[in-house]
Enzyme design. Sequence first.
Site, mmCIF file in Angstrom:
data_model
loop_
_atom_site.group_PDB
_atom_site.id
_atom_site.type_symbol
_atom_site.label_atom_id
_atom_site.label_comp_id
_atom_site.label_asym_id
_atom_site.label_seq_id
_atom_site.Cartn_x
_atom_site.Cartn_y
_atom_site.Cartn_z
ATOM 1 C CD GLU A 1 35.580 11.577 54.037
ATOM 2 O OE1 GLU A 1 37.330 11.416 53.918
ATOM 3 O OE2 GLU A 1 35.201 12.331 54.934
ATOM 4 C CD GLU B 1 34.099 11.707 59.022
ATOM 5 O OE1 GLU B 1 34.850 12.057 58.573
ATOM 6 O OE2 GLU B 1 34.086 10.155 58.599
#
Length: 859
Positions: free
Chosen positions: A270, A520
């Site tokens: 991320e 995720e």
Amino acid sequence: MGPAPPSTSPATGRPVPSSYLHSSSAFFRDTSGRAILLRGVNFSGSSKAPLGQPSHQLDNFWEDAESGNLSFVGRPLDLDDGSADTHLARLRAWGFNVLRFVFTWESLEHQGPGKYDLEYIEYLVKVLYKVKEWGFRVFMDPHQDVWSRFSGGSGAPLWTLYACGIDPRNITATYGALLHCEYPSAEDPKPNTFPGMIWGTNYTRLVSQTVFTLFFAGKTYAPKCIIDGVNIQDYLQGHFIDAVGALAKRLSEAPGLFDECIIGWDSMNEPGEGLVGHPDLAKLNPSLRLKKGPMPTPLEGMRLGMGEAVEVETWNFGAMGPSKGQKVVIDPKGKRLWLQPEDEASRGGGKWGWKRGEEWEMGTCIWAQHGVWEPTTSALLKPDYFTTLPSDPSHVVEFTDDFFTFHWMSYASTVRLHHPEAIHFIQAPVFHPPPRLPESFLKNRAASSPHYYDGLTLMTKHWNWFNADALGLIRGKYWSLMQAIKIGDKAIRQSIQDQLGILKDDTAEVLGQYPTLIGELGCPYDMDEKRAYGYVDGGKGEGDYSSQQKAWDCSLNATDGPNCLNYTSWTYVPDNSHQWGDLWNGEDLSLWSADDLATEVYHDESRDDSVPPSVVESSGNNALQDTSFTSLASSATLQVPLGNSSKALSPATIDSGEGVTSSLIIDGARALPAVCRPFPVATVGTPSRIDFDIKSAVFRLSVRVGPEDVSDEKTYTEIYVPFAHYASDLDLGSGSLTTSAPYTDSANTSRASLYPGNDKPKSSRSSTPSNVPQRPLELDVTINPSHGEVEIKGQYVRWYYPAPTSPSSVFGTGTGSGGDAEYTIEISRNGGAIARDEDSLNMPGGWDEVMRMVREIRR
């Protein structure tokens, strides 16, 4: 399925071993050409912090980091107490076949620039061998959140903040980031009041905005920031890439880890965009969706960083998203975020060993030094400084193409130097399409690994009767929020499935024919003020994970349907607790918790077991010698505790079903019926649709089969069929299995012949080996394939079928060009689904009855 995969590697030209996983199509493929679905878990969220240093604990937080006296050994597993085998056995019994293996830059290089923690690296080698022993494929995840533990997240070591000219001890005072252990103030911390999910707003606060800008675009926007003769961008990226390279080099020296177990490497988790592309520094970015608590604009953050008191807007986050609150004054009381010259000598370069360029002035905001604003007047001089290239104002920058891509190519080159066959899992910023990358770097060894969370459920910690198309909103599909609203479970489920379909389409449109793995996705367990933990309503909701089950089922259902996606859910934390969750920033997403363990056992005797399972002939010791998931494990066994009983666990006994007890799969698990789902592990042909109805426990799979798709004794479609849904009963019995020899597949195999057309469905149950004192769990299922025959082995169904020879040979199915056909299979539980809904609490043998008994025992 198309032509058989090549027998040589597209990256190296070497012959591929039987364990090789191809990634040059929309599905991973094994060496026989079967489509492989990788489904598993992030292992583990606990690896974000050193052992004994959860994010809420302030004691020794700074001292250990400053001294380097910290250790990540023990994250994610204790290798000495036997628990590692129990956890990995449980994950394998849940059908998982892949782990996204979490580690951080800090864990490798916390002692200082270029100083690697060799003890931890050796520990990782041992953990990965243990993971390999249990048959998991792994891809490595260099994890970070909002840069570092010391800026409210995880990832980079403390010294990187000093390298950026930041005094981390003043981050909280200047509101540069929110730290769990120092919330709301370092002088009077109350970490138990830390607002849920507020940590994510640190991406839009000064520390992360600055450090990510320096990391990805320092040469462009901070040319004065020279350290050890290079720009801060090259300094930070070089150390990060070299640290990962040091780990990769050591793993390359460990025989049998690369490719047999470690199949690839994720890019930085991320990544933040920093200030790159921010249109007006006097305002919050208009694309920003996460607004919670006091939210300084970038200019206000810079003023706070220089010690100025500033009035800022606050935001509330509710069911309809963010809404403005009252303004508040934040007063740093003269403290500055920027490291003072005298501290540079004692805590900066004087301590860590670097030398700064003469133009880099300590104690002053680096953005002021680059003419962005004027601290004496607080005037904003260049509101759009980060939207174009200073060298070419006509070039409007785009973060992924202009900055992230070049970092990724440098990172990928280093990884491939040590791991030539690595599959690169490519992760752009959240909800962004992947970057356009040269095929000379991808080499048919790549996959896209975007993340997806149901943001409304994650932020509100409540399963709502409405939701919104978050991806559509971010990508400009709607004029307003109201257009994106989806009402009712059916609409919500379809919307989230559609959103994941778009992420899959991104892969094909940008990267080409490569697999997509959702890196995720997850659901908070501490919903509704921790109702499931008995914290409210006098404990009436204790153990009731029905809301979490709905949320999980919605997200994982989205990976099914026509998407047929790979995924690694977030997360499994061996030391999760009801009080502190995953031990990081108040998050509580672990699929398992020690606080949900039962202390006794429960046996459901309400099922009719008058019809004994059939005993069938042995299939011999070579039954598992294939390239599917079930062939990757070692045959080692180990005695480990399971509640009040002891089981000889090994990958073989888990796969055969003999080592799987109800206590192993249920005890400590949360919302298991949604998380533990049937899916095709390996498919002859290409899976075209997966459907699983949690209420009826009916599973359907459609497969596109071509004339070249040949099924035989070694090449078959393998479907995981969990005991959690399809066992004859869920017995938490207290018997024990203590055999010390490796399991050799001597009894637990059965086959029923089934034929295309309208034949009556056949019922099959797995057998009970006569030499086992405790009755193992058994599948009690009806299987109805459109073609071929099936074989049950533990929790796996092997499906054999003939290839279509011509369109006329296809019975009742659609056909395509060249004789392609659609084959289907349906699997259901005899007697119907195990009851689990609110309206079935009194039904015997149901999930709710099992968990009710567990709660009574715990009390």
